[in-house]
Design an enzyme around this catalytic site. Sequence first.
Site, PDB file in Angstrom:
ATOM      1  N   ASP A  37      22.088  64.919  86.961  1.00  0.00           N
ATOM      2  CA  ASP A  37      21.363  66.169  86.736  1.00  0.00           C
ATOM      3  C   ASP A  37      21.172  66.377  85.228  1.00  0.00           C
ATOM      4  O   ASP A  37      22.124  66.270  84.455  1.00  0.00           O
ATOM      5  CB  ASP A  37      22.208  67.315  87.336  1.00  0.00           C
ATOM      6  CG  ASP A  37      21.462  68.627  87.406  1.00  0.00           C
ATOM      7  OD1 ASP A  37      20.220  68.618  87.514  1.00  0.00           O
ATOM      8  OD2 ASP A  37      22.143  69.681  87.384  1.00  0.00           O
TER       9      ASP A  37
ATOM     10  N   ILE B 159      21.038  73.550  93.563  1.00  0.00           N
ATOM     11  CA  ILE B 159      21.951  74.689  93.731  1.00  0.00           C
ATOM     12  C   ILE B 159      23.316  74.364  93.131  1.00  0.00           C
ATOM     13  O   ILE B 159      23.967  73.389  93.526  1.00  0.00           O
ATOM     14  CB  ILE B 159      22.097  75.030  95.229  1.00  0.00           C
ATOM     15  CG1 ILE B 159      20.740  75.503  95.775  1.00  0.00           C
ATOM     16  CG2 ILE B 159      23.166  76.107  95.446  1.00  0.00           C
ATOM     17  CD1 ILE B 159      20.615  75.452  97.270  1.00  0.00           C
TER      18      ILE B 159
HETATM   19  P1  13P Z   1      21.483  77.348  89.667  1.00  0.00           P
HETATM   20  O1  13P Z   1      22.185  77.771  88.415  1.00  0.00           O
HETATM   21  O2  13P Z   1      20.474  78.377  90.093  1.00  0.00           O
HETATM   22  O3  13P Z   1      22.424  77.032  90.774  1.00  0.00           O
HETATM   23  O4  13P Z   1      20.640  76.022  89.338  1.00  0.00           O
HETATM   24  C1  13P Z   1      21.271  74.752  89.358  1.00  0.00           C
HETATM   25  C2  13P Z   1      20.396  73.680  88.792  1.00  0.00           C
HETATM   26  O5  13P Z   1      19.216  73.817  88.574  1.00  0.00           O
HETATM   27  C3  13P Z   1      21.056  72.392  88.521  1.00  0.00           C
HETATM   28  O6  13P Z   1      20.196  71.491  87.898  1.00  0.00           O
HETATM   29  O1  G3H Z   2      21.551  72.945  85.656  1.00  0.00           O
HETATM   30  C1  G3H Z   2      22.721  72.859  85.355  1.00  0.00           C
HETATM   31  C2  G3H Z   2      23.799  72.800  86.362  1.00  0.00           C
HETATM   32  O2  G3H Z   2      24.093  74.083  86.856  1.00  0.00           O
HETATM   33  C3  G3H Z   2      25.009  72.109  85.805  1.00  0.00           C
HETATM   34  O3  G3H Z   2      25.736  72.937  84.952  1.00  0.00           O
HETATM   35  O4  G3H Z   2      26.028  71.559  82.888  1.00  0.00           O
HETATM   36  O5  G3H Z   2      27.559  73.502  83.397  1.00  0.00           O
HETATM   37  O6  G3H Z   2      27.693  71.393  84.749  1.00  0.00           O
HETATM   38  P1  G3H Z   2      26.819  72.295  83.926  1.00  0.00           P
HETATM   39 ZN    ZN Z   3      18.746  72.383  86.565  1.00  0.00          ZN
END
Ligand code: 13P
Ligand code: G3H
Ligand code: ZN
Length: 309
Positions: free
Chosen positions: A82, A255
């Site tokens: 991510d 999410i």
């Molecule tokens: P939320 O903070 O709305 O859960 O979004 C998560 C997200 O986009 C992770 O890449």
């Molecule tokens: O979009 C981001 C995600 O919610 C991950 O958050 O970088 O704090 O793990 P993080």
């Molecule tokens: Zn994100």
Amino acid sequence: MGLVTTKEMFKKAYEGGYAVGAFNVNNMEIVQGITEAAMQEKAPLILQVSAGARKYAKHVYLMKLVEAAIADTDLPIALHLDHGADFEICKSCIDGGFTSVMIDGSKYSFEENIELTKKVVDYAHAHGVVVEGELGKLAGVEDDVNVAPEDSSYTQPDEVEEFVTRTGVDSLAIAIGTSHGAFKFTGEPKLRFDILEEVGRRLPGFPIVLHGASSVVPEYVDMINQYGGNMPGAQGVPEEMLRKAASMAVCKINIDSDLRLALTGPLRKHLAEHPDHFDPRQYLTDGRDAIREIVRHKIVNVLGCANKI
Ligand code: 13P
Ligand code: G3H
Ligand code: ZN
């Protein structure tokens, strides 16, 4: 079934008018809560790992947890990076067994974003891994990125065809008004469905990704506030908006915040009601169960991906 890419999942989701949930994982309880829900509802699943999660739990632990989830459930699971910030972290996840990576070049100029994204796509595709790119900039707080609302920007639909063609990405995250974290709107929630519609028209059959898509479940925000927390004004994306997006070109819905809330609310409640407890197995069980139930609810009532494996 084993670790898969998102290719087949997205094709079926696009054709079926539903979305696959992409849930952020940081520890065993979160992985177990999510995968238990997907197993019960027979849903395809994307487990995603941020740079912060890799730093917290270590790549190898997360990898082994996901391998354990597959051995335990026999679900088709994609393991996704991510918000990869640069080529190096994408390469490291590709080399380390992930089946999907996001290269988030949204902070760069259009040309720089294309150059970086293409470099990642070339490496990923040579290794059988799929890539998510991003155009437009979401507001909100992530681990090491904090984008103020005035610095966010909607995706410009007239850029998407050129971006997808020149980079070769497999899916595209767009900005239509959602944001990361638990404080998404100060007033009435508003999403630019006109932008999503236009992007869908310009990229027929192409999977779109929606970040910042937690509903910020009021039940858990209330529980946190009731048991010593302080989150006034927390607000998420209404579920009917997510359902609408899933019926359009959106095939992946991200999410994270809802899982954090579902773990924290019951944890606070448990410790407040049992001040003598100090065994993690006691105080983490309620949160793991809450994650399972919130993910089941999303799969069945929001994403529409139950019974799609
Ligand atoms: P939320 O903070 O709305 O859960 O979004 C998560 C997200 O986009 C992770 O890449
Ligand atoms: O979009 C981001 C995600 O919610 C991950 O958050 O970088 O704090 O793990 P993080
Ligand atoms: Zn994100």
